[in-house]
Design a protein around this motif. Structure first.
Motif, PDB file in Angstrom:
ATOM      1  N   LEU A 140       2.376   1.791  12.095  1.00 57.13           N
ATOM      2  CA  LEU A 140       1.042   1.312  11.772  1.00 57.13           C
ATOM      3  C   LEU A 140       1.096  -0.120  11.234  1.00 57.13           C
ATOM      4  CD1 LEU A 140      -1.877   3.231  10.236  1.00 57.13           C
ATOM      5  CD2 LEU A 140      -1.282   1.016   9.273  1.00 57.13           C
ATOM      6  N   SER A 141       2.107  -0.416  10.438  1.00 56.19           N
ATOM      7  CA  SER A 141       2.243  -1.758   9.869  1.00 56.19           C
ATOM      8  C   SER A 141       2.452  -2.803  10.956  1.00 56.19           C
ATOM      9  CB  SER A 141       3.406  -1.791   8.878  1.00 56.19           C
ATOM     10  OG  SER A 141       3.172  -0.895   7.809  1.00 56.19           O
ATOM     11  N   ILE A 142       3.317  -2.488  11.913  1.00 54.88           N
ATOM     12  CA  ILE A 142       3.579  -3.434  13.004  1.00 54.88           C
ATOM     13  C   ILE A 142       2.371  -3.566  13.905  1.00 54.88           C
ATOM     14  CG2 ILE A 142       5.026  -3.921  15.015  1.00 54.88           C
ATOM     15  CD1 ILE A 142       7.307  -2.455  13.607  1.00 54.88           C
ATOM     16  N   PHE A 143       1.768  -2.423  14.242  1.00 56.22           N
ATOM     17  CA  PHE A 143       0.567  -2.452  15.084  1.00 56.22           C
ATOM     18  C   PHE A 143      -0.512  -3.311  14.435  1.00 56.22           C
ATOM     19  CE2 PHE A 143       0.997   1.853  17.539  1.00 56.22           C
ATOM     20  CZ  PHE A 143       2.200   1.399  18.069  1.00 56.22           C
ATOM     21  N   ALA A 144      -0.749  -3.085  13.165  1.00 54.98           N
ATOM     22  CA  ALA A 144      -1.806  -3.810  12.462  1.00 54.98           C
ATOM     23  C   ALA A 144      -1.506  -5.303  12.373  1.00 54.98           C
ATOM     24  CB  ALA A 144      -1.994  -3.223  11.063  1.00 54.98           C
ATOM     25  N   PHE A 145      -0.243  -5.642  12.167  1.00 60.26           N
ATOM     26  CA  PHE A 145       0.143  -7.051  12.077  1.00 60.26           C
ATOM     27  C   PHE A 145      -0.152  -7.776  13.388  1.00 60.26           C
ATOM     28  CE2 PHE A 145       3.663 -10.166  12.875  1.00 60.26           C
ATOM     29  CZ  PHE A 145       3.166 -11.170  12.069  1.00 60.26           C
ATOM     30  N   THR A 146       0.206  -7.171  14.519  1.00 63.52           N
ATOM     31  CA  THR A 146      -0.054  -7.833  15.796  1.00 63.52           C
ATOM     32  C   THR A 146      -1.556  -7.918  16.073  1.00 63.52           C
ATOM     33  OG1 THR A 146       0.196  -5.742  17.028  1.00 63.52           O
ATOM     34  CG2 THR A 146       2.159  -7.124  16.775  1.00 63.52           C
TER      35      THR A 146
END
Length: 472
Positions: free
Chosen positions: A373-379
Motif C-alpha cells: 500500500l505504501s509503494i502503491f500510494a507513493f506512485t
C-alpha cells in the motif's frame, strides 16, 4: 468542520447519485458499442504494442510504455487495496461484479480519452507536449465549449490534492503506524522528501521512475495475491458465485443486519471502480498526451490496458482474496457485534485486505500489504502531481508549475496527519465533478474517435506515421 463535512456529504450524495452512475456506465457502453467492442477484441494487440512501446517512435517526452506506467502509477493505489475492501464490505460481494462492468466499458472510455488526448494535444511555451480533457474540449469542441475545459481544469487541479495527495499520504501514514509503529509525522516528512526528488524533475523523471517501479510492484502484488487464492482454492468457486449472485440480489450479512441492497452493490462498485481505474475521470489522458507515439489510435490501444490491469486483474485479486479467505465474514461479524458499518473507513478497508493476506500468509501477509500500500500510494502521488500541475498550467501557463510542485510537496505532510474520513469523502466528491465535463466531451467527440479508429484498422495500422501531430 462538522458543518463542512455534512455539506460535502450532501454534495457527494448528489453527484454520485443514479444520474452519475448511469452517465459513467452509459457513456462507456455507448463508446464500447460504437467501437464494435474493439477494446475487448484487440486486447492482445494492445499488450503487443505495450511491449513494443518501450522506445518512443514519434514526438513527445516519454515512451508509450512509460506513459502507460505513469497512468498506472496514478491508478494503482489505495483504491486497489482499501477501496476494494470498502466496496465489498459496504456493498457486498456483488460490488466486485459492478467494478468489473465499470472496467469493461471503461476500457472503451480510456481508449477514447487517449485518442483524443494525442489528436488534440499542444506544445507549451517550453516545447513540452500537453493534452487531456481541457485541450480536447478546447481544440475539438471549439470556443463555445471552452468553459467546460476550464471547469475540468479547476476541478482537476483541486481534486488532485484529494485523490492523489491527501488520501494517499494518509493511507501510507496510517498503515505504517499500525504495522510498524512509525509516527505519522515521520511518514509525512519521508514522503515529502521522496516525492520532491522525483516530481521536481518533471514528467521525464516521473515516467522513468514509474517505468521501473510500477511493473515491479504490480507483479509482486499479483503474485502474492495468487498465492493467497491458491491457499484458499476450495473457497474461490464459492467466492465467484457470491460475486455474481449478489450483483443482482440483495446481500444480507450473517445475522441479517448490515445488509446491502443491490443499489449499494452498484453504487459502491461503480464509485470505487472509477476511483481505482479512473476511466471517465479524464486524468490518464493527461499522461498519454506526452507519449512519443505514432499517433492517437496506437496510444489509445496501450492506454486501455490501464483499466484492464488495474481493475480486472489487481482489484479482482484483492476482492476475491477478501471473500475467499473468510476475512469479509470476520469483518461483518465484528461490526455486527461492535460497531456501525457506516463508520467503515479507508484504514478499515486496508485492515480488511491485510486480514485476508495475514490469514493466508501468517507473519508475512499483513506486513506485505502495509509495504504494498505504501509503494502503491507513493506512485499515485507522483502521477497525480503531474495531472494537477497540467490542469493548473492550462489555466495559468507554465509559470505556475514550480509553485504548484512546491505546494504539492508541502500538502503531503498535512495529508499524512489529517483526518482521513473527510479527505476520502472530499476526494470521492471531486472525482465526480471532474468526470462530468470529460464525459460530456467524450460523448460529443465520439464521432471523431470512431472515424480515426476505423481509418486506422482499415489501413492495417498504417494510417498513423511517426511524428504524427494534429493541426492545432
Amino acid at each position: 468542520m462538522e458543518a463542512l463535512s455534512s455539506f460535502v456529504g450532501w454534495v457527494n450524495g448528489v453527484v454520485w447519485g443514479p444520474p452519475m452512475l448511469v452517465l459513467i456506465l452509459g457513456v462507456g457502453l455507448f463508446l464500447q458499442v460504437g467501437l464494435k467492442v474493439m477494446p475487448i477484441r484487440k486486447l492482445g494487440m494492445g499488450f503487443g504494442l505495450m511491449f513494443k512501446g518501450r522506445e518512443g517512435t514519434g514526438e513527445g517526452q516519454i515512451s508509450p510504455f512509460n506513459a502507460l506506467m505513469t497512468a498506472l502509477s496514478a491508478t494503482i493505489g489505495t483504491g486497489n487495496i482499501a477501496g476494494v475492501a470498502t466496496a465489498v464490505f459496504l456493498g457486498g460481494p456483488g460490488a466486485l461484479f459492478w467494478m468489473w462492468m465499470t472496467a469493461l466499458v471503461g476500457m472503451a472510455t480510456k481508449f477514447c480519452e487517449a485518442v483524443l488526448a494525442v489528436k488534440y494535444r499542444e506544445q507549451d511555451e517550453e516545447g513540452n507536449y500537453v493534452g487531456g480533457p481541457m485541450y480536447y474540449i478546447k481544440n475539438g469542441l471549439g470556443s463555445k465549449w471552452a468553459w467546460l475545459g476550464v471547469l475540468f481544469a479547476i476541478f482537476g487541479g483541486i481534486a488532485a490534492f484529494g485523490i492523489g495527495n491527501g488520501v494517499q499520504a494518509n493511507g501510507v501514514a496510517q498503515v505504517l503506524e499500525v504495522n510498524f509503529s512509525i509516527p505519522t509525522w515521520i511518514s509525512g516528512v519521508a514522503l515529502m522528501g521522496l516525492t520532491a526528488a522525483v516530481i521536481l524533475g518533471g514528467i521525464t523523471r516521473i515516467g522513468n521512475v514509474a517505468g521501473k517501479l510500477v511493473p515491479l510492484m504490480a507483479v509482486g502484488y499479483i503474485s502474492a495475491g495468487i498465492v493467497v487464492l491458491l491457499l484458499n482454492i476450495g473457497a474461490v468457486g464459492d467466492a465467484l458465485g457470491q460475486v455474481f449472485t449478489y450483483a443482482f440480489t440483495p446481500w444480507a450479512a450473517k445475522g441479517g443486519a448490515a445488509g446491502a441492497a443491490v443499489w449499494l452493490a452498484i453504487r459502491f462498485g461503480v464509485a470505487r471502480g472509477v476511483f481505482s481505474n479512473e476511466a471517465g475521470l479524464g486524468s490518464a489522458p493527461i499522461a498519454h498526451a506526452a507519449a512519443e507515439t505514432k499517433g492517437p489510435v496506437n496510444q489509445g490501444l496501450i492506454a486501455m490496458l490501464g483499466t484492464f490491469i488495474d481493475t480486472i486483474i489487481v482489484c479482482s485479486i484483492t476482492g476475491l482474496a477478501i471473500i475467499a479467505s473468510g476475512a469479509l465474514d470476520v469483518a461483518v461479524a465484528d461490526f455486527l457485534a461492535n460497531g456501525d458499518k457506516e463508520g467503515f473507513s479507508a484504514i478499515s478497508g486496508a485492515a480488511l485486505t491485510s486480514l485476508a493476506f495475514e490469514t493466508s500468509l501468517p507473519g508475512f501477509g499483513g506486513y506485505f500489504i502495509a509495504v504494498a500500500l505504501s509503494i502503491f500510494a507513493f506512485t499515485t502521488i507522483l502521477g497525480w502531481s503531474y495531472y494537477g500541475e497540467k490542469c493548473m498550467e492550462f489555466l495559468f501557463g507554465v509559470k505556475v508549475m514550480l509553485p504548484y510542485r512546491l505546494l504539492w510537496i508541502v500538502a503531503i505532510y498535512f495529508g499524512a496527519t489529517a483526518d482521513l474520513g473527510f479527505i476520502w469523502l472530499l476526494a470521492d466528491t471531486l472525482n465526480a465533478m471532474m468526470a462530468l465535463p470529460n464525459l460530456i466531451a467524450l460523448a460529443l467527440l465520439s464521432p471523431v474517435v470512431f472515424k480515426v479508429t476505423k481509418e486506422f484498422f482499415a489501413s492495417n495500422g498504417q494510417s498513423e506515421e511517426p511524428g504524427y501531430k494534429a493541426a492545432e
